[in-house]
Structure formats: structure tokens, C-alpha cells
Design an enzyme around this catalytic site. Structure first.
Site, PDB file in Angstrom:
ATOM      1  N   LEU A 122       0.840  -1.200   0.000  1.00 35.23           N
ATOM      2  CA  LEU A 122       0.000   0.000   0.000  1.00 35.23           C
ATOM      3  C   LEU A 122       0.879   1.256   0.000  1.00 35.23           C
ATOM      4  O   LEU A 122       0.453   2.327   0.397  1.00 35.23           O
ATOM      5  CB  LEU A 122      -0.953  -0.016   1.201  1.00 35.23           C
ATOM      6  CG  LEU A 122      -1.888  -1.232   1.282  1.00 35.23           C
ATOM      7  CD1 LEU A 122      -2.704  -1.219   2.568  1.00 35.23           C
ATOM      8  CD2 LEU A 122      -2.829  -1.295   0.078  1.00 35.23           C
ATOM      9  N   ASP A 133       2.533   5.843  -7.332  1.00 34.81           N
ATOM     10  CA  ASP A 133       2.405   5.864  -5.869  1.00 34.81           C
ATOM     11  C   ASP A 133       2.654   7.273  -5.321  1.00 34.81           C
ATOM     12  O   ASP A 133       1.869   7.794  -4.531  1.00 34.81           O
ATOM     13  CB  ASP A 133       3.399   4.885  -5.228  1.00 34.81           C
ATOM     14  CG  ASP A 133       3.193   3.464  -5.719  1.00 34.81           C
ATOM     15  OD1 ASP A 133       2.137   3.203  -6.340  1.00 34.81           O
ATOM     16  OD2 ASP A 133       4.074   2.624  -5.501  1.00 34.81           O
TER      17      ASP A 133
END
Ligand code: GLA
Length: 392
Positions: A127, A174
Site C-alpha cells: 500500500l 504511488d
């Protein structure tokens, strides 16, 4: 952990109060996987868990860093003159890399600081905890030293830290999602031009569930680099026929015409994933804006199948979780998210069905894979920012 607990920890560790507090989220990606480094489209969102950084500027060149996630390491003392990457240095390479690259690009950072990090992103879950600590550090330094750098430049600098300082050849998704996140919004991004658009995720009767395989992501970076290289080779072969700069520019129709020319079944599969995923990501923006969530869910399912069969980055654990999810009542769509090879998957699930969903998927997953999965509900949160004192 509450903010005042972090404030107390700072005081205990550094024997003084912190001055400022920053936060950078983690991210999930709705769709558009392994397209960013191919000049394609992605559709991520920042989530509400992430990395906190509490800081106080110093008057000398010493940098003291601690992390509540690595308590046993205690306070790690360094200096502005010792920022080089070190394979033994572990997590502090991330903040050090951001300090170093800001200095190298001409920004004045003339004194050190004491900083305490704490991240509540599940560890190693894909994540983006690394991009999160990079952006937390970046925004912190920007404020601490009045550095004039716009957000996109800071995002690019953090990607450069990952690519050139840490040595992971990742794309820009990201850092972009973490730098640009907005509450209630996903970000549709063209990774070639960096044009982007926010799209509200208005989930009224549904929620996004993150499903963590809890499988260690072994070999993830070498496999990641292998896929990148395969895409480059497929592109070279396609370029013999088409004038394109990236796989992201190739449409499915064009691909159908040149596919056989690639002359290698494996490379053709890799390209097929990227090109079809790109089209799915375009469609997902359209359907999300039109409020057609079930069409978005179908695209997510197709995305997973493509990542499983053509790109081959899923593996037993992610496939088991996602395929179990597909079978449950109230599921709109499910797919792996992030780089793959373990890590997390996401599902959009009717709120009323979530408890049963977690129960069923969790039980069968444990039976089939011998590991306990973890489940968290996610919502779209703010990108990297300072947490102002009065709000704390
Ligand atoms: C990782 C990388 C991103 C992206 C995804 C796959 O998260 O850091 O740049 O390539 O994998 O979509």
C-alpha cells in the site's frame, strides 16, 4: 494511535516538544496496473492511513530519527554530511534520500532536525509505505526550510529517490497518488503527460474493502524489473511497425494488427495486458463519472484476469482471495492492487454484505492458503499535508 500519544512519544524520545506534525497517506489503485511505467493511465486514490512525522528543527547539522514501527532501533543519529545510501541503514534510507535529493537539486537545508515517524499502513502490504514516508519527509522539509518546490516537482523528486537512491525502478503512480490525494476522490492520471483529473468515489451503499494476503512479497522487485524489461522488448518490436513512444499509446485495434509481429508469445502477452488495461482504465473513468459502479466492477474483474493470465503477477494467494471475493453476495468487483506478487487486493462490496464477506473469504482463504488474511475498509483521503496544531 492517537496524535497526542505520538506527541508524548516525541517528548519521551527527544526530551523536548515537537514543533510541527505532517502526514502522508498510503494508496490503493482502483485500476490501471503496471501501466504507469508504460506511459499509460492509472486510477489510484490516497487512503486515510499513512505515515506521521513529528519534527523539531535543530541548530546544528545533526539529524536524529526514530520510528515507532522500529522501536528496537531506537534513535538513529546521523548528519547532513552523511546522507549516502547504505544497505545496512534500513528504513532511514527513505528520509535520507529525500533530504539528499532536495539538497542536490539546489535547495538550502542547512540545519538538522529531530523527527519521529509512525506509520499505520500495514507492513509490506503493497500500500506504498515507502512512497508515504518519502512524501511525509518531502512536505516536512518543504515547510521546515521554506523550500519553494511545487507539488508535482516534489512528487517527481520522491520518485527519483525510489529509482536512483533506493534503486527500485517504479513508476510515478504511488508518489502521485500520495502527493495529490483528495478526500472522497480518486485520481485519474495519464502517466505520460501527467495530466490528471479527480473523479469522486461516491459510494452510498458500498465500501472498498482492502484484503491483505499477508504473504511476504519475496522477489517482488526483481520480478517487477523483469516485467519492465519485457515491456521494453515488446515495445521495441511494436515500434518496427508503429510510430509510438510507449505501449500506452497503442490502442487495442492497433495491437490486433501488430501482435503477430512481436514473434514471442510471452512478450505479446505482457503487451496485451498493458494495452488492454489502459483501455479498461479509460473506460473506468467514464463509468465512474456516470455513476455506473457495476461497470467499474466488471472492469476490475477483467483487470485481475489480465494480471493473472497475461501479466502473471498475481500468484496463489492473490488469486485465491480475489476468486473467493468474486463468489460472494454483494460484491461489485475485486482485483489485486499495486505491484502484485503478494500484497493486497481490493473489493467493492455492499455495506450490508461486508461482515459475511469477510467471514466467508477469510475462512476459505485460511483453509486454502494456510495464512490468515486481514481486511480493512478504505476511503479516499487527503494527500500529504501538515497537520495544523489547532486541529490536532
Ligand atoms: C508499484 C509501483 C508503481 C506501479 C505499480 C503497478 O506499486 O511502485 O509505480 O508500477 O507497482 O501498477
Amino acid at each position: 494511535m492517537k496524535l497526542h500519544t505520538l506527541e508524548r512519544s516525541f517528548k519521551e524520545i527527544f526530551n523536548q516538544d515537537h514543533e510541527q506534525c505532517f502526514f502522508a497517506p498510503g494508496r490503493i489503485n482502483l485500476i490501471g496496473e503496471h501501466t504507469d511505467y508504460n506511459g499509460g493511465k492509472v486510477f489510484p486514490l490516497a487512503i486515510t492511513c499513512g505515515t506521521y512525522a513529528l519534527v523539531k528543527k535543530r541548530n546544528d547539522r545533526t539529524i536524529r530519527m526514530a520510528s515507532l514501527n522500529f522501536k528496537r532501533e531506537g534513535v538513529i543519529e546521523g548528519s547532513l554530511d552523511e546522507l549516502a545510501f547504505g544497505s545496512q541503514k534500513g528504513w532511514i534510507n527513505y528520509p535520507n534520500g529525500v533530504v539528499k535529493l532536495l539538497i542536490d537539486s539546489g535547495h538550502a537545508i542547512e540545519t538538522g532536525f529531530d523527527v519521529l515517524f509512525y506509520g499505520n499502513i500495514p507492513n509490506g502490504a503493497g500500500l506504498s509505505s515507502s512512497a508515504s514516508i518519502e512524501l511525509a519527509t518531502g512536505v516536512m522539509l518543504q515547510r521546515l526550510f521554506d523550500i519553494e518546490i511545487d507539488r508535482i516537482e516534489l512528487i517527481k523528486l520522491c520518485q527519483k529517490v525510489e529509482n536512483e537512491f533506493i534503486g527500485v525502478n517504479s513508476g510515478i503512480m504511488d508518489q502521485f497518488a500520495i502527493g495529490m490525494g483528495k478526500e472522497g476522490q480518486a485520481i485519474w492520471l495519464d502517466c505520460e503527460t501527467l495530466e490528471y483529473e479527480y473523479a469522486p468515489i461516491e459510494l452510498k451503499e458500498e465500501q472498498i474493502v482492502i484484503m491483505n494476503t499477508n504473504k511476504r512479497r519475496e522477489l517482488a522487485s526483481s520480478k517487477y524489473n523483469e516485467r519492465r524489461a519485457e515491456c521494453e522488448q515488446a515495445l521495441e518490436r511494436i515500434q518496427r511497425k508503429l510510430t509510438v513512444q510507449s505501449l500506452g499509446e497503442v490502442s487495442l485495434d492497433e495491437f490486433a494488427k501488430v501482435k503477430d509481429m512481436i514473434g514471442d508469445a510471452l512478450l505479446a502477452k505482457r503487451a496485451a495486458h498493458v494495452i488492454s488495461e489502459n483501455e479498461r482504465t479509460e473506460k473506468a473513468l467514464h463509468f465512474l463519472k456516470a455513476g455506473n459502479l457495476s461497470a467499474v466492477g466488471q472492469l476490475m474483474n477483467e483487470s485481475h484476469r489480465s494480471l493473472r493470465d497475461d501479466y502473471e503477477v498475481t500468484g496463489k494467494e492473490l488469486d485465491t482471495l480475489v476468486e473467493l471475493a468474486w463468489k460472494q453476495d454483494g460484491v461489485i468487483g475485486a482485483r489485486m492492487t499495486g505491484a502484485g506478487f503478494g500484497g493486497c487486493a481490493i473489493a467493492i462490496v455492499k455495506t450490508e454484505a461486508i461482515d459475511r464477506f469477510i467471514q466467508n473469504v477469510g475462512t476459505h482463504y485460511a483453509k486454502e492458503c494456510g495464512i490468515e488474511a486481514e481486511f480493512y475498509t478504505a476511503s479516499a483521503g487527503e494527500g500529504a499535508h501538515e497537520i495544523m496544531k489547532e486541529k490536532a
